[in-house]
Design a protein around this motif. Sequence first.
Motif, mmCIF file in Angstrom:
data_model
loop_
_atom_site.group_PDB
_atom_site.id
_atom_site.type_symbol
_atom_site.label_atom_id
_atom_site.label_comp_id
_atom_site.label_asym_id
_atom_site.label_seq_id
_atom_site.Cartn_x
_atom_site.Cartn_y
_atom_site.Cartn_z
ATOM 1 N N LEU A 5 23.819 -66.847 48.979
ATOM 2 C CA LEU A 5 24.601 -66.069 48.034
ATOM 3 C C LEU A 5 23.646 -65.222 47.213
ATOM 4 N N LYS A 6 23.887 -63.916 47.236
ATOM 5 C CA LYS A 6 23.093 -62.995 46.425
ATOM 6 C C LYS A 6 24.065 -62.189 45.584
ATOM 7 N N CYS A 7 23.940 -62.336 44.274
ATOM 8 C CA CYS A 7 24.775 -61.590 43.339
ATOM 9 C C CYS A 7 23.886 -60.737 42.449
ATOM 10 N N ASP A 8 24.317 -59.514 42.223
ATOM 11 C CA ASP A 8 23.602 -58.604 41.340
ATOM 12 C C ASP A 8 23.930 -58.920 39.884
ATOM 13 N N LEU A 9 23.418 -58.096 38.973
ATOM 14 C CA LEU A 9 23.775 -58.223 37.568
ATOM 15 C C LEU A 9 25.277 -58.023 37.406
ATOM 16 N N MET A 10 25.886 -58.753 36.494
ATOM 17 C CA MET A 10 27.318 -58.661 36.209
ATOM 18 C C MET A 10 28.139 -58.719 37.498
ATOM 19 N N ASP A 11 28.014 -59.819 38.204
ATOM 20 C CA ASP A 11 28.688 -59.998 39.480
ATOM 21 C C ASP A 11 29.342 -61.378 39.502
ATOM 22 N N MET A 32 39.146 -56.928 36.543
ATOM 23 C CA MET A 32 38.075 -57.744 37.114
ATOM 24 C C MET A 32 36.710 -57.181 36.746
ATOM 25 N N ASP A 33 36.573 -55.859 36.768
ATOM 26 C CA ASP A 33 35.329 -55.212 36.338
ATOM 27 C C ASP A 33 34.992 -55.593 34.892
ATOM 28 N N ILE A 34 35.982 -55.566 34.039
ATOM 29 C CA ILE A 34 35.775 -55.937 32.632
ATOM 30 C C ILE A 34 35.402 -57.409 32.524
ATOM 31 N N LEU A 35 36.059 -58.251 33.314
ATOM 32 C CA LEU A 35 35.757 -59.685 33.316
ATOM 33 C C LEU A 35 34.292 -59.945 33.660
ATOM 34 N N LEU A 36 33.743 -59.151 34.574
ATOM 35 C CA LEU A 36 32.360 -59.336 35.021
ATOM 36 C C LEU A 36 31.326 -58.884 33.988
ATOM 37 N N ASP A 37 31.786 -58.305 32.884
ATOM 38 C CA ASP A 37 30.895 -57.781 31.846
ATOM 39 C C ASP A 37 31.138 -58.518 30.523
ATOM 40 N N TRP A 76 33.429 -67.297 40.251
ATOM 41 C CA TRP A 76 32.295 -67.769 39.463
ATOM 42 C C TRP A 76 31.597 -66.525 38.937
ATOM 43 N N LEU A 77 31.489 -66.381 37.639
ATOM 44 C CA LEU A 77 30.780 -65.246 37.041
ATOM 45 C C LEU A 77 29.289 -65.555 37.124
ATOM 46 N N LEU A 78 28.563 -64.715 37.839
ATOM 47 C CA LEU A 78 27.141 -64.954 38.080
ATOM 48 C C LEU A 78 26.357 -63.703 37.747
ATOM 49 N N ASP A 79 25.097 -63.878 37.474
ATOM 50 C CA ASP A 79 24.280 -62.766 37.036
ATOM 51 C C ASP A 79 22.916 -62.820 37.710
ATOM 52 N N ALA A 112 32.110 -60.530 43.975
ATOM 53 C CA ALA A 112 33.123 -59.820 43.200
ATOM 54 C C ALA A 112 32.907 -58.312 43.269
ATOM 55 N N SER A 113 31.672 -57.884 43.166
ATOM 56 C CA SER A 113 31.401 -56.443 43.210
ATOM 57 C C SER A 113 31.790 -55.841 44.555
ATOM 58 N N GLU A 114 31.554 -56.548 45.630
ATOM 59 C CA GLU A 114 31.929 -56.074 46.963
ATOM 60 C C GLU A 114 33.446 -56.012 47.107
ATOM 61 N N LEU A 115 34.133 -57.013 46.594
ATOM 62 C CA LEU A 115 35.592 -57.030 46.637
ATOM 63 C C LEU A 115 36.167 -55.838 45.889
#
Length: 166
Positions: A5-11, A32-37, A76-79, A112-115
């Motif tokens: 699993l590779k997630c970028d910032l705010m992902d 969802m974008d707002i949720l990730l921030d 899962w909110l990941l960074d 999440a960003s890909e979705l």
Amino acid sequence: MKFMLKCDLMDGFVLIDKYYLSELDDCMLYAMDILLDPLGKSELIFDFPDEAWNDVRLRETKSIQEFCNDGKMIIWLLDDIEKEIEIQYNPNITDSPKCLHLPTGQLLAVTASELIQCLSYPELEMEKIFELEMEAGWYAICEDGIEKIMYDKIDAPNFPIHNILL
């Protein structure tokens, strides 16, 4: 099953039945974008001048929180992480507040960003982390950190679901 699993910032990391993808319209994707921030570090903050980001986030993410807490998606909110993750069946999950409904049994795992990107621009091909055919129904989900995710088939839950994880 193990995967990277590779997630970028705010992902984030998302589990969802493919059936529910059509319910994620532009408004839900924006939420969802707002949720990730969580800290208001993206350009989204400029859409809400003179408002406290915590107030904006609470108000504007209500639809995606309800979507998740109806059992349609877990996020899962990941960074900025890169980890090996294991997902496995565990018949002993008894008290997890995280439940996922799989009406078709077509489990999709994606960042999440890909979705958001691929549902916003359908001509793009989604880079899935994995797809898994499972028996349709409800599943309890628990984790030991993000590194180990476990699931068990259950009856429909009769308790509040909490499917957004920090």
